[in-house]
Design a protein around this motif. Structure first.
Motif, PDB file in Angstrom:
ATOM      1  N   ALA A  17       7.313   0.140  -1.012  1.00 21.65           N
ATOM      2  CA  ALA A  17       6.752   0.429  -2.335  1.00 21.65           C
ATOM      3  C   ALA A  17       5.455  -0.339  -2.552  1.00 21.65           C
ATOM      4  O   ALA A  17       4.486   0.198  -3.106  1.00 21.65           O
ATOM      5  N   LEU A  18       5.409  -1.592  -2.110  1.00 18.40           N
ATOM      6  CA  LEU A  18       4.197  -2.398  -2.248  1.00 18.40           C
ATOM      7  C   LEU A  18       3.055  -1.809  -1.435  1.00 18.40           C
ATOM      8  O   LEU A  18       1.927  -1.677  -1.927  1.00 18.40           O
ATOM      9  N   VAL A  19       3.337  -1.445  -0.187  1.00 13.95           N
ATOM     10  CA  VAL A  19       2.298  -0.896   0.693  1.00 13.95           C
ATOM     11  C   VAL A  19       1.708   0.371   0.095  1.00 13.95           C
ATOM     12  O   VAL A  19       0.472   0.528   0.000  1.00 13.95           O
ATOM     13  N   PHE A  20       2.566   1.288  -0.345  1.00 13.28           N
ATOM     14  CA  PHE A  20       2.056   2.546  -0.878  1.00 13.28           C
ATOM     15  C   PHE A  20       1.324   2.343  -2.205  1.00 13.28           C
ATOM     16  O   PHE A  20       0.318   3.003  -2.474  1.00 13.28           O
ATOM     17  N   LEU A  21       1.801   1.425  -3.033  1.00 12.14           N
ATOM     18  CA  LEU A  21       1.102   1.139  -4.291  1.00 12.14           C
ATOM     19  C   LEU A  21      -0.312   0.641  -4.018  1.00 12.14           C
ATOM     20  O   LEU A  21      -1.290   1.137  -4.611  1.00 12.14           O
ATOM     21  N   LEU A  22      -0.448  -0.339  -3.132  1.00 11.22           N
ATOM     22  CA  LEU A  22      -1.770  -0.901  -2.849  1.00 11.22           C
ATOM     23  C   LEU A  22      -2.669   0.106  -2.138  1.00 11.22           C
ATOM     24  O   LEU A  22      -3.882   0.151  -2.392  1.00 11.22           O
ATOM     25  N   LEU A  23      -2.085   0.914  -1.271  1.00 11.88           N
ATOM     26  CA  LEU A  23      -2.886   1.944  -0.593  1.00 11.88           C
ATOM     27  C   LEU A  23      -3.436   2.958  -1.595  1.00 11.88           C
ATOM     28  O   LEU A  23      -4.615   3.323  -1.535  1.00 11.88           O
ATOM     29  N   TRP A  24      -2.594   3.398  -2.517  1.00  9.75           N
ATOM     30  CA  TRP A  24      -3.045   4.363  -3.505  1.00  9.75           C
ATOM     31  C   TRP A  24      -4.073   3.755  -4.454  1.00  9.75           C
ATOM     32  O   TRP A  24      -5.073   4.396  -4.803  1.00  9.75           O
TER      33      TRP A  24
END
Length: 252
Positions: free
Chosen positions: A117-124
């Motif tokens: 969830a953290l990775v996808f949040l920061l990527l977006w």
């Protein structure tokens, strides 16, 4: 006046890593003003991020600028809300019964769902920042995104039920009423001076908060500190997306 100033400093201590070398009392008045000042602190944090971008816009390539802005954004908040985002993701991703989800949320260790969830949040977030910078759009909207996401936190604290009679969210809620939500809107009036799309962002925030509040009530019987923190992160992402949509339609 002392309650207002102490409330602002309490909000600054809680929502950021900016140094506050003053010991502020915690009572009904100061805690109420602290929540009222959430959006004001958001304007300050977003303004610092935007200022960093303005000062360095001629010295860095656009992808590095997007990464710098995101880094400053995370550092200023100390990752506080990201922690809530990961805790909620781990709890929801477990598909466990309610009591087990609460135990997972309180666990200091981060699980695989939280990391994803953290990775996808920061990527977006990074991708949307890059898209906006690449389009040559200024950064006047950024303080409003950060402030409105914290207005969403105020709305949840005032309007949503606490899941349990314990914890930080429950403690904040003890002194809050709908008038405090109206007070928290006052600093955002500066939005009319910063960016013409401010009303659109305020309207766009409403369905996110309604949907998120209903989901939190169904999944956890209400809110706690982690759920409110996750709402700030999710709200920032949602508002970033809406800024991008605004400019996409505005420029044809």
């Amino acid at each position: 006046m002392h309650a207002v100033m102490h409330g602002f400093l309490l909000a600054l201590q809680f929502l950021s890593r900016l140094p506050v070398p003053v010991e502020c009392p915690w009572n009904a008045d100061t805690s109420r003003w602290a929540v009222r000042c959430y959006p004001l602190v958001g304007l300050l944090l977003g303004g610092i991020v935007a200022l960093a971008g303005v000062l360095l816009q001629e010295t860095l390539p656009t992808p590095m600028m997007a990464l710098l802005l995101l880094s400053v954004w995370v550092v200023l908040s100390g990752g506080l809300h990201l922690d809530g985002w990961m805790d909620v993701a781990d709890a929801v991703g477990s598909n466990a019964p309610l009591e087990k989800r609460w135990a997972i949320m309180k666990d200091p260790h981060v699980g695989s769902f939280g990391i994803l969830a953290l990775v996808f949040l920061l990527l977006w977030k990074g991708a949307l920042l890059l898209a906006l910078l690449d389009a040559g759009i200024g950064l006047a909207w950024l303080p409003l995104v950060v402030a409105l996401a914290r207005l969403g936190a105020v709305a949840l604290l005032v309007l949503a039920p606490a899941a349990r009679s314990e914890g930080l969210a429950w403690a904040w809620k003890q002194y809050l009423g709908q008038r405090d939500l109206l007070w928290s809107l006052v600093p955002l009036l500066i939005g009319f001076l910063l960016w013409p799309g401010w009303p659109w962002l305020l309207v766009a925030l409403a369905p996110f908060l309604i949907g998120y509040g209903l989901w939190a009530r169904r999944a956890f019987n209400g809110i706690n500190g982690d759920i409110v923190g996750a709402a700030i992160e999710g709200g920032e992402l949602w508002l970033l997306l809406n800024v991008w949509l605004w400019y996409s339609f505005a420029t044809g």
